[in-house]
Scaffold this active site. Structure first.
Site, PDB file in Angstrom:
ATOM      1  N   ASP A 134     -21.424  78.387  75.274  1.00  0.00           N
ATOM      2  CA  ASP A 134     -20.784  79.289  76.549  1.00  0.00           C
ATOM      3  C   ASP A 134     -19.537  79.879  76.029  1.00  0.00           C
ATOM      4  O   ASP A 134     -19.087  81.048  76.442  1.00  0.00           O
ATOM      5  CB  ASP A 134     -20.831  78.779  77.538  1.00  0.00           C
ATOM      6  CG  ASP A 134     -19.900  77.386  77.709  1.00  0.00           C
ATOM      7  OD1 ASP A 134     -18.838  77.782  76.809  1.00  0.00           O
ATOM      8  OD2 ASP A 134     -19.308  76.944  78.838  1.00  0.00           O
ATOM      9  N   GLU A 135     -19.433  79.770  74.725  1.00  0.00           N
ATOM     10  CA  GLU A 135     -17.795  80.015  74.512  1.00  0.00           C
ATOM     11  C   GLU A 135     -17.731  81.866  73.221  1.00  0.00           C
ATOM     12  O   GLU A 135     -17.051  82.310  73.418  1.00  0.00           O
ATOM     13  CB  GLU A 135     -17.145  79.490  73.408  1.00  0.00           C
ATOM     14  CG  GLU A 135     -16.486  78.392  74.253  1.00  0.00           C
ATOM     15  CD  GLU A 135     -15.452  77.322  73.285  1.00  0.00           C
ATOM     16  OE1 GLU A 135     -14.631  77.512  72.250  1.00  0.00           O
ATOM     17  OE2 GLU A 135     -15.082  75.517  73.310  1.00  0.00           O
ATOM     18  N   TYR A 167     -14.622  80.056  65.804  1.00  0.00           N
ATOM     19  CA  TYR A 167     -15.019  79.175  65.996  1.00  0.00           C
ATOM     20  C   TYR A 167     -16.348  80.015  66.971  1.00  0.00           C
ATOM     21  O   TYR A 167     -18.162  79.940  66.498  1.00  0.00           O
ATOM     22  CB  TYR A 167     -15.184  77.948  66.958  1.00  0.00           C
ATOM     23  CG  TYR A 167     -16.709  76.954  67.945  1.00  0.00           C
ATOM     24  CD1 TYR A 167     -17.102  76.137  66.978  1.00  0.00           C
ATOM     25  CD2 TYR A 167     -16.017  76.940  69.017  1.00  0.00           C
ATOM     26  CE1 TYR A 167     -18.367  76.048  67.384  1.00  0.00           C
ATOM     27  CE2 TYR A 167     -17.076  76.383  70.031  1.00  0.00           C
ATOM     28  CZ  TYR A 167     -18.175  75.954  69.286  1.00  0.00           C
ATOM     29  OH  TYR A 167     -19.161  75.058  69.811  1.00  0.00           O
TER      30      TYR A 167
END
EC number: 4.2.1.46
Length: 361
Positions: A134-135, A167
């Site tokens: 979900d990031e 990331y």
């Protein structure tokens, strides 16, 4: 059914492998490079199964990937291999670009070449399931920023991408590649985006295992900023069930969000762990006294929260664990598995912890 699982020695990947071997009749080919967070001890309970095979290989190695597809003839791919720690991506982003973007590209091409040679029936049933985070969506409004009684938004499958860290940017890039291979080449892909996982066999650099182990060792419990960052917590075995449901029942071309319906502030998670340890392994002073606040990390998202209605409505999946039941199971697992913990805590891990946390004041 034979499923090729990349990153099957990692935290979520090993939970997926254990779930498939223990709860289905399907076979698994586990492809893992065995970097610092990969640990075959996490698969000790299933490694002797006739339905389990292991390939020590790097997803960036095109020759190895082509050989593995040709040799094992999988019916589906579950792609979990990734560099996944935000803090490491800030200090060393190159590995994240290489594994998460280039590695996904190499794997997609190996899968496409293999898939294109299948007969029509096998082509139709084949799935390339890409497991993401979900990031990629960035962050959501925090309760501190909301008007009274205003409903706070959740991440949905149509939320625009706005990654904040190297990331999450690398995972967003890999998501786009997977969808492009569906649209351009017809490869039957599926993407899932999950919230924060926790549970057994978690490498002790992430918040929950780090806090448990530091507490037991009498070390400081580092909290970024004020600890008011909010995350949705998903028990890893619930996630493994969801991923298997998606790869076996999900529709090609779709995206499914997977969440635990457990929004918690980081400080509240830490306090819960301290209170559980006070109950289970009490000492003279409360574990809460070990909490220390450290400088926040750059670009730290304030809130993540998943709307998991689609997977519930279309595929019938719901989490079985509440945060309260799952965190108790997690604490009890770490208390009962000290040998596993000691074996993963190498000198490399220790030096990284010192560099990342002890230098923050």
């Amino acid at each position: 059914m034979k499923i090729l699982v990349t990153g099957g020695a990692g935290f979520i990947g090993s939970a997926v492998v254990r779930h498939i071997i223990n709860n289905t009749q399907d076979s698994v080919v586990n492809v893992d490079k065995l970097t610092y967070a990969g640990n075959l001890e996490s698969l000790a309970d299933v490694s002797d199964s006739e339905r389990y095979a292991f390939e020590h290989a790097d997803i960036c190695d095109a020759v190895a990937m082509s050989r593995i597809f040709a040799q094992h003839q999988p019916d589906a791919v579950m792609h979990l291999a990734a560099e996944s720690h935000v803090d490491r991506s800030i200090t060393g982003p190159a590995a994240f670009i290489e594994t998460n973007i280039v590695g996904t590209y190499v794997l997609l091409e190996a899968a496409r070449n293999y898939w294109s040679a299948l007969n029509d029936e096998k082509k139709k049933s084949f799935r390339f399931h890409h497991i993401s985070t979900d990031e990629v969506y960035g962050d959501l409004p925090h309760p501190d920023e909301a008007n009274n009684n205003e409903a706070l938004p959740l991440f949905t499958e149509t939320t625009a991408y706005a990654p904040s860290s190297p990331y999450s940017a690398s995972k967003a890039s890999s998501d786009h590649l997977v969808r492009a291979w569906k649209r351009t080449y017809g490869l039957p892909t599926i993407v899932t985006n999950c919230s924060n996982n926790y549970g057994p066999y978690h490498f002790p650099e992430k918040l929950i295992p780090l806090v448990i182990l530091n507490a037991l060792e009498g070390k400081a419990l580092p909290i970024y900023g004020k600890g008011d960052q909010i995350r949705d917590w998903l028990y890893v075995e619930d996630h493994a069930r969801a991923l298997y449901t998606v790869v076996t029942e999900g529709k090609a071309g779709e995206t499914y969000n997977i969440g635990g319906h457990n929004e918690k502030k980081n400080i509240d998670v830490v306090l819960t762990i301290c209170d559980l340890l006070d109950e289970i392994v009490p000492k003279e002073k409360s574990y809460r006294e070990q909490i220390t606040y450290v400088a926040d990390r750059p670009g730290h998202d304030r809130r993540y929260a998943i709307d998991a209605d689609k997977i519930s409505r279309e595929l019938g999946w719901k989490p079985q664990e509440t945060f309260e039941s799952g965190i108790r199971k997690t604490v009890e697992w770490y208390l009962a598995n000290t040998n596993w913990v000691e074996n993963v805590k190498s000198g490399t891990y220790q030096s990284w912890i010192e560099q990342n946390y002890e230098g923050r004041q």
